[in-house]
Design an enzyme around this catalytic site. Structure first.
Site, PDB file in Angstrom:
ATOM      1  N   ASN A  20      -3.010  -4.018  -5.643  1.00  0.00           N
ATOM      2  CA  ASN A  20      -1.658  -4.477  -5.986  1.00  0.00           C
ATOM      3  C   ASN A  20      -1.472  -5.853  -5.356  1.00  0.00           C
ATOM      4  OD1 ASN A  20       1.052  -4.880  -6.356  1.00  0.00           O
ATOM      5  ND2 ASN A  20       1.733  -3.172  -5.061  1.00  0.00           N
ATOM      6  N   LYS A  22       0.895  -7.878  -5.754  1.00  0.00           N
ATOM      7  CA  LYS A  22       2.317  -8.191  -5.506  1.00  0.00           C
ATOM      8  C   LYS A  22       2.641  -9.611  -6.012  1.00  0.00           C
ATOM      9  CE  LYS A  22       2.311  -4.770  -1.895  1.00  0.00           C
ATOM     10  NZ  LYS A  22       2.902  -4.258  -0.684  1.00  0.00           N
ATOM     11  N   HIS A 106       7.240   1.566  -7.265  1.00  0.00           N
ATOM     12  CA  HIS A 106       6.778   1.120  -5.942  1.00  0.00           C
ATOM     13  C   HIS A 106       7.977   1.045  -4.990  1.00  0.00           C
ATOM     14  CE1 HIS A 106       5.229  -1.447  -2.786  1.00  0.00           C
ATOM     15  NE2 HIS A 106       4.021  -1.069  -3.175  1.00  0.00           N
ATOM     16  N   GLU A 108       8.870  -1.094  -2.942  1.00  0.00           N
ATOM     17  CA  GLU A 108       9.548  -2.407  -2.931  1.00  0.00           C
ATOM     18  C   GLU A 108      10.497  -2.523  -4.120  1.00  0.00           C
ATOM     19  OE1 GLU A 108       5.976  -4.757  -2.527  1.00  0.00           O
ATOM     20  OE2 GLU A 108       5.745  -3.968  -0.495  1.00  0.00           O
ATOM     21  N   GLU A 178       2.647   6.776  -0.876  1.00  0.00           N
ATOM     22  CA  GLU A 178       2.765   5.555  -0.085  1.00  0.00           C
ATOM     23  C   GLU A 178       3.921   5.690   0.899  1.00  0.00           C
ATOM     24  OE1 GLU A 178       0.720   1.982  -2.019  1.00  0.00           O
ATOM     25  OE2 GLU A 178       2.805   1.935  -2.602  1.00  0.00           O
ATOM     26  N   GLY A 184       2.394  -2.613   4.288  1.00  0.00           N
ATOM     27  CA  GLY A 184       2.449  -3.988   4.785  1.00  0.00           C
ATOM     28  C   GLY A 184       2.739  -4.094   6.275  1.00  0.00           C
ATOM     29  N   SER A 224      -1.268  -0.021   4.082  1.00  0.00           N
ATOM     30  CA  SER A 224      -2.141  -0.642   5.075  1.00  0.00           C
ATOM     31  C   SER A 224      -3.576  -0.115   5.040  1.00  0.00           C
ATOM     32  CB  SER A 224      -1.545  -0.483   6.476  1.00  0.00           C
ATOM     33  OG  SER A 224      -0.310  -1.170   6.564  1.00  0.00           O
TER      34      SER A 224
HETATM   35  P1  PGA Z   1      -0.384  -2.720   1.812  1.00  0.00           P
HETATM   36  O1  PGA Z   1       0.445  -2.416   0.463  1.00  0.00           O
HETATM   37  O2  PGA Z   1      -1.801  -2.263   1.564  1.00  0.00           O
HETATM   38  O3  PGA Z   1      -0.276  -4.192   2.008  1.00  0.00           O
HETATM   39  O4  PGA Z   1       0.284  -1.924   2.898  1.00  0.00           O
HETATM   40  C1  PGA Z   1       0.234  -1.250  -0.278  1.00  0.00           C
HETATM   41  C2  PGA Z   1       1.181  -1.205  -1.457  1.00  0.00           C
HETATM   42  O5  PGA Z   1       2.300  -1.692  -1.305  1.00  0.00           O
HETATM   43  O6  PGA Z   1       0.842  -0.704  -2.527  1.00  0.00           O
END
Ligand code: PGA
Length: 271
Positions: A20, A22, A106, A108, A178, A184, A224
C-alpha cells in the site's frame, strides 16, 4: 475451531502480499519503484503480489507490470457507478486502469474521511459488481485493545461491512487485520496477538458463511510489517500474508517480505 491443516479438500490458500503505497510517489517515481519490484519479483511463484499505487499512477504501473505475475490494486473507490461525485473514482474506472484488487475500509479512510462500516459495505458491493477483489481492512484502536474490546470491535466491523453479502461474493474478499495502533507506528502486533485476532475473524466468517468458505478466505496482517518481523508473523497458521505500507516503498524490504511469505507458506494451507 478445527485446525485447517487437518481438513481434507483440494483447495488451498495462496498467501497474498500487498504493498500500500498510500499518498506517495509521482508517476515517474512510481514507475521506477514498480520496475525495480518487477525485476526482483516478476518470476516468484506461490505468492500473490499486489501493488497499490495512488490513482494517478495506476495506468502507468499497469503498463509497467504487463506480462508479469504482479497484480495491480487501488487504495479506495466510490460506491456509485458514475455521476456527480467530484474527485471520486468508480470501480469501473479502476478496472479500466488495469486493477484487479482494491483496498476498502483502510483505517486512514475510516478516521480521516469518516468512512463508516455501512459505507465500506457499499464500496465492497461496488467493487465486487465489477469483478474486483477487495481487501477489506478491519482493526481496533489502542484504547479498544487496552479495554479488551478487540474482538467486540472486529465483530462489529465485520458485521457492518459484510452485511447482505452472499457466500459467492465473500469468496472474492481478502480480510486484512490491521490494528490501528500498529499502522505506521513501528509497533507491530506480536505474532500471538495477530494470530489470536485473525483466528477470531475466521471464526466469525465460519459462523456467517460456513467452515468450507471461511477456510478459503485469505486473512492477512498489516501494521508496521518489516523484513525483520515478517517471519514471526507469517509462520502463524492464521496469517495468510501481509498488507505492507512503509516497507513497500523500499523494494529491497518488500522483496524480503514477499520471499518470507513464500518461504513460510511453502506448503500452502490445505482446506
Ligand atoms: P505500515 O502501513 O506498514 O506503514 O504500518 C500498513 C497499512 O496501512 O496498510
Amino acid at each position: 475451531m478445527k485446525n485447517s491443516y487437518l481438513l481434507t479438500a483440494t483447495k488451498m490458500r495462496i498467501p497474498l502480499v500487498a504493498g500500500n503505497w498510500k499518498m506517495n510517489k509521482t508517476n515517474v517515481e512510481a514507475k521506477e519503484l514498480a520496475s525495480t519490484v518487477k525485476e526482483k519479483l516478476a518470476d516468484i511463484m506461490g505468492v500473490k503480489i499486489v501493488l497499490c499505487p495512488p490513482f494517478t499512477a495506476l495506468s502507468t504501473i499497469h503498463s509497467a507490470l504487463k506480462g508479469t505475475n504482479l497484480l495491480l490494486g487501488a487504495q479506495n473507490l466510490h460506491w456509485e457507478k458514475e455521476g456527480a461525485y467530484t474527485g471520486e473514482v468508480s470501480a469501473k474506472m479502476l478496472v479500466s486502469s488495469g486493477c484487479k484488487y482494491v483496498i476498502v475500509g483502510h483505517s486512514e479512510r475510516r478516521s480521516y474521511f469518516g468512512e463508516s462500516d455501512g459505507i465500506i459495505g457499499l464500496k465492497l458491493k461496488a467493487a465486487l459488481s465489477e469483478g474486483l477483489f477487495p481487501i477489506l481492512c478491519v482493526g481496533e484502536i489502542l484504547q479498544e485493545r487496552e479495554r479488551n474490546e478487540t474482538e467486540k470491535v472486529l465483530e462489529k466491523q465485520l458485521h457492518g461491512c459484510l452485511n447482505g453479502l452472499s457466500s459467492e461474493q465473500m469468496e472474492s474478499i481478502t480480510v486484512a487485520y490491521e490494528p490501528v495502533w500498529a499502522i505506521g507506528t513501528g509497533k507491530n502486533a506480536t505474532p500471538e496477538q495477530a494470530q489470536q485476532a485473525q483466528a477470531f475473524i475466521r471464526e466469525f466468517l465460519t459462523k456467517k458463511f460456513g467452515e468450507e468458505l471461511a477456510q478459503q478466505i485469505n486473512i492477512i496482517y498489516g501494521g508496521s510489517v518489516t523484513p525483520e518481523n515478517s517471519k514471526g508473523l507469517l509462520v502463524m497458521p492464521e496469517i495468510d500474508g501481509a498488507l505492507v505500507g512503509g516497507a513497500s516503498l523500499n523494494p529491497d524490504s518488500f522483496e524480503k517480505i514477499v520471499k518470507t511469505a513464500q518461504e513460510s507458506k511453502k506448503q500452502p494451507v490445505k482446506i
